[in-house]
Motif scaffolding. Structure first.
Motif, PDB file in Angstrom:
ATOM      1  N   GLN A  44      -2.606   0.725  -1.032  1.00  0.00           N
ATOM      2  CA  GLN A  44      -1.167   0.969  -1.191  1.00  0.00           C
ATOM      3  C   GLN A  44      -0.898   1.913  -2.365  1.00  0.00           C
ATOM      4  OE1 GLN A  44       1.246  -0.061   0.867  1.00  0.00           O
ATOM      5  NE2 GLN A  44       2.687   1.130  -0.333  1.00  0.00           N
ATOM      6  N   CYS A  47      -1.941   5.430  -1.382  1.00  0.00           N
ATOM      7  CA  CYS A  47      -0.950   6.013  -0.474  1.00  0.00           C
ATOM      8  C   CYS A  47       0.241   6.556  -1.259  1.00  0.00           C
ATOM      9  CB  CYS A  47      -0.464   4.978   0.538  1.00  0.00           C
ATOM     10  SG  CYS A  47      -1.643   4.628   1.849  1.00  0.00           S
ATOM     11  N   THR A  53       0.389   8.174   4.574  1.00  0.00           N
ATOM     12  CA  THR A  53       0.486   6.878   5.237  1.00  0.00           C
ATOM     13  C   THR A  53      -0.869   6.171   5.197  1.00  0.00           C
ATOM     14  OG1 THR A  53      -0.139   7.759   7.395  1.00  0.00           O
ATOM     15  CG2 THR A  53       2.231   7.794   6.824  1.00  0.00           C
ATOM     16  N   LYS A  54      -0.863   4.898   5.572  1.00  0.00           N
ATOM     17  CA  LYS A  54      -2.114   4.138   5.618  1.00  0.00           C
ATOM     18  C   LYS A  54      -3.079   4.756   6.622  1.00  0.00           C
ATOM     19  CE  LYS A  54      -0.056  -0.331   4.478  1.00  0.00           C
ATOM     20  NZ  LYS A  54       0.212  -1.692   4.974  1.00  0.00           N
ATOM     21  N   LEU A  57      -4.686   7.796   5.162  1.00  0.00           N
ATOM     22  CA  LEU A  57      -5.685   7.364   4.189  1.00  0.00           C
ATOM     23  C   LEU A  57      -6.963   6.922   4.893  1.00  0.00           C
ATOM     24  CD1 LEU A  57      -6.299   6.871   1.203  1.00  0.00           C
ATOM     25  CD2 LEU A  57      -5.306   4.598   1.459  1.00  0.00           C
TER      26      LEU A  57
END
Length: 95
Positions: A44, A47, A53-54, A57
Motif C-alpha cells: 500500500q 502504491c 494501483t495494486k 505494482l
C-alpha cells in the motif's frame, strides 16, 4: 523413572531465573522484528509513493522491475529499491 529432590526455595529461584530469561529473549526477538520491518515498505505504501494501483505494482514485481521480499505471504519493499525504480523511471522519461 528417576526422581531428583531439591529444596523448594532453590526450585522457585530457578523457575524465576528461567522466566526472566524467556522474557528477555522475547523482548529482544520482538524489538529486532519491529526495527527491521520499519525499514521496509508494504504494498500500500509503495502504491502511494509510485502513484500506481495494486495490479500495476504486481506487474512491476512479475517483470522484475521492482525488487521485493515476501514474509508470511505479505510483500515488502526496501525503500532504496523503490527509490532506484523511481530514478530509473525518471531517466527513461528524460526528466
Amino acid at each position: 523413572m528417576e526422581f531428583i529432590m531439591i529444596d523448594a526455595a532453590l526450585f522457585d529461584s530457578l523457575v524465576g531465573k528461567l522466566n526472566k530469561s524467556v522474557d528477555e529473549a522475547n523482548k529482544i526477538r520482538n524489538n529486532g522484528k519491529d526495527a527491521k520491518l520499519e525499514q521496509w515498505l508494504d504494498g500500500q505504501e509503495v502504491c502511494e509513493v509510485l502513484g500506481v494501483t495494486k495490479r500495476t505494482l504486481q506487474t512491476l514485481r512479475e517483470t522484475g522491475k521492482l525488487a521485493y521480499t515476501m514474509v508470511k505471504h505479505k510483500t515488502y519493499y526496501r525503500p532504496k529499491d523503490v527509490q532506484a525504480f523511481l530514478d530509473n523511471s525518471i531517466k527513461k522519461r528524460g526528466l
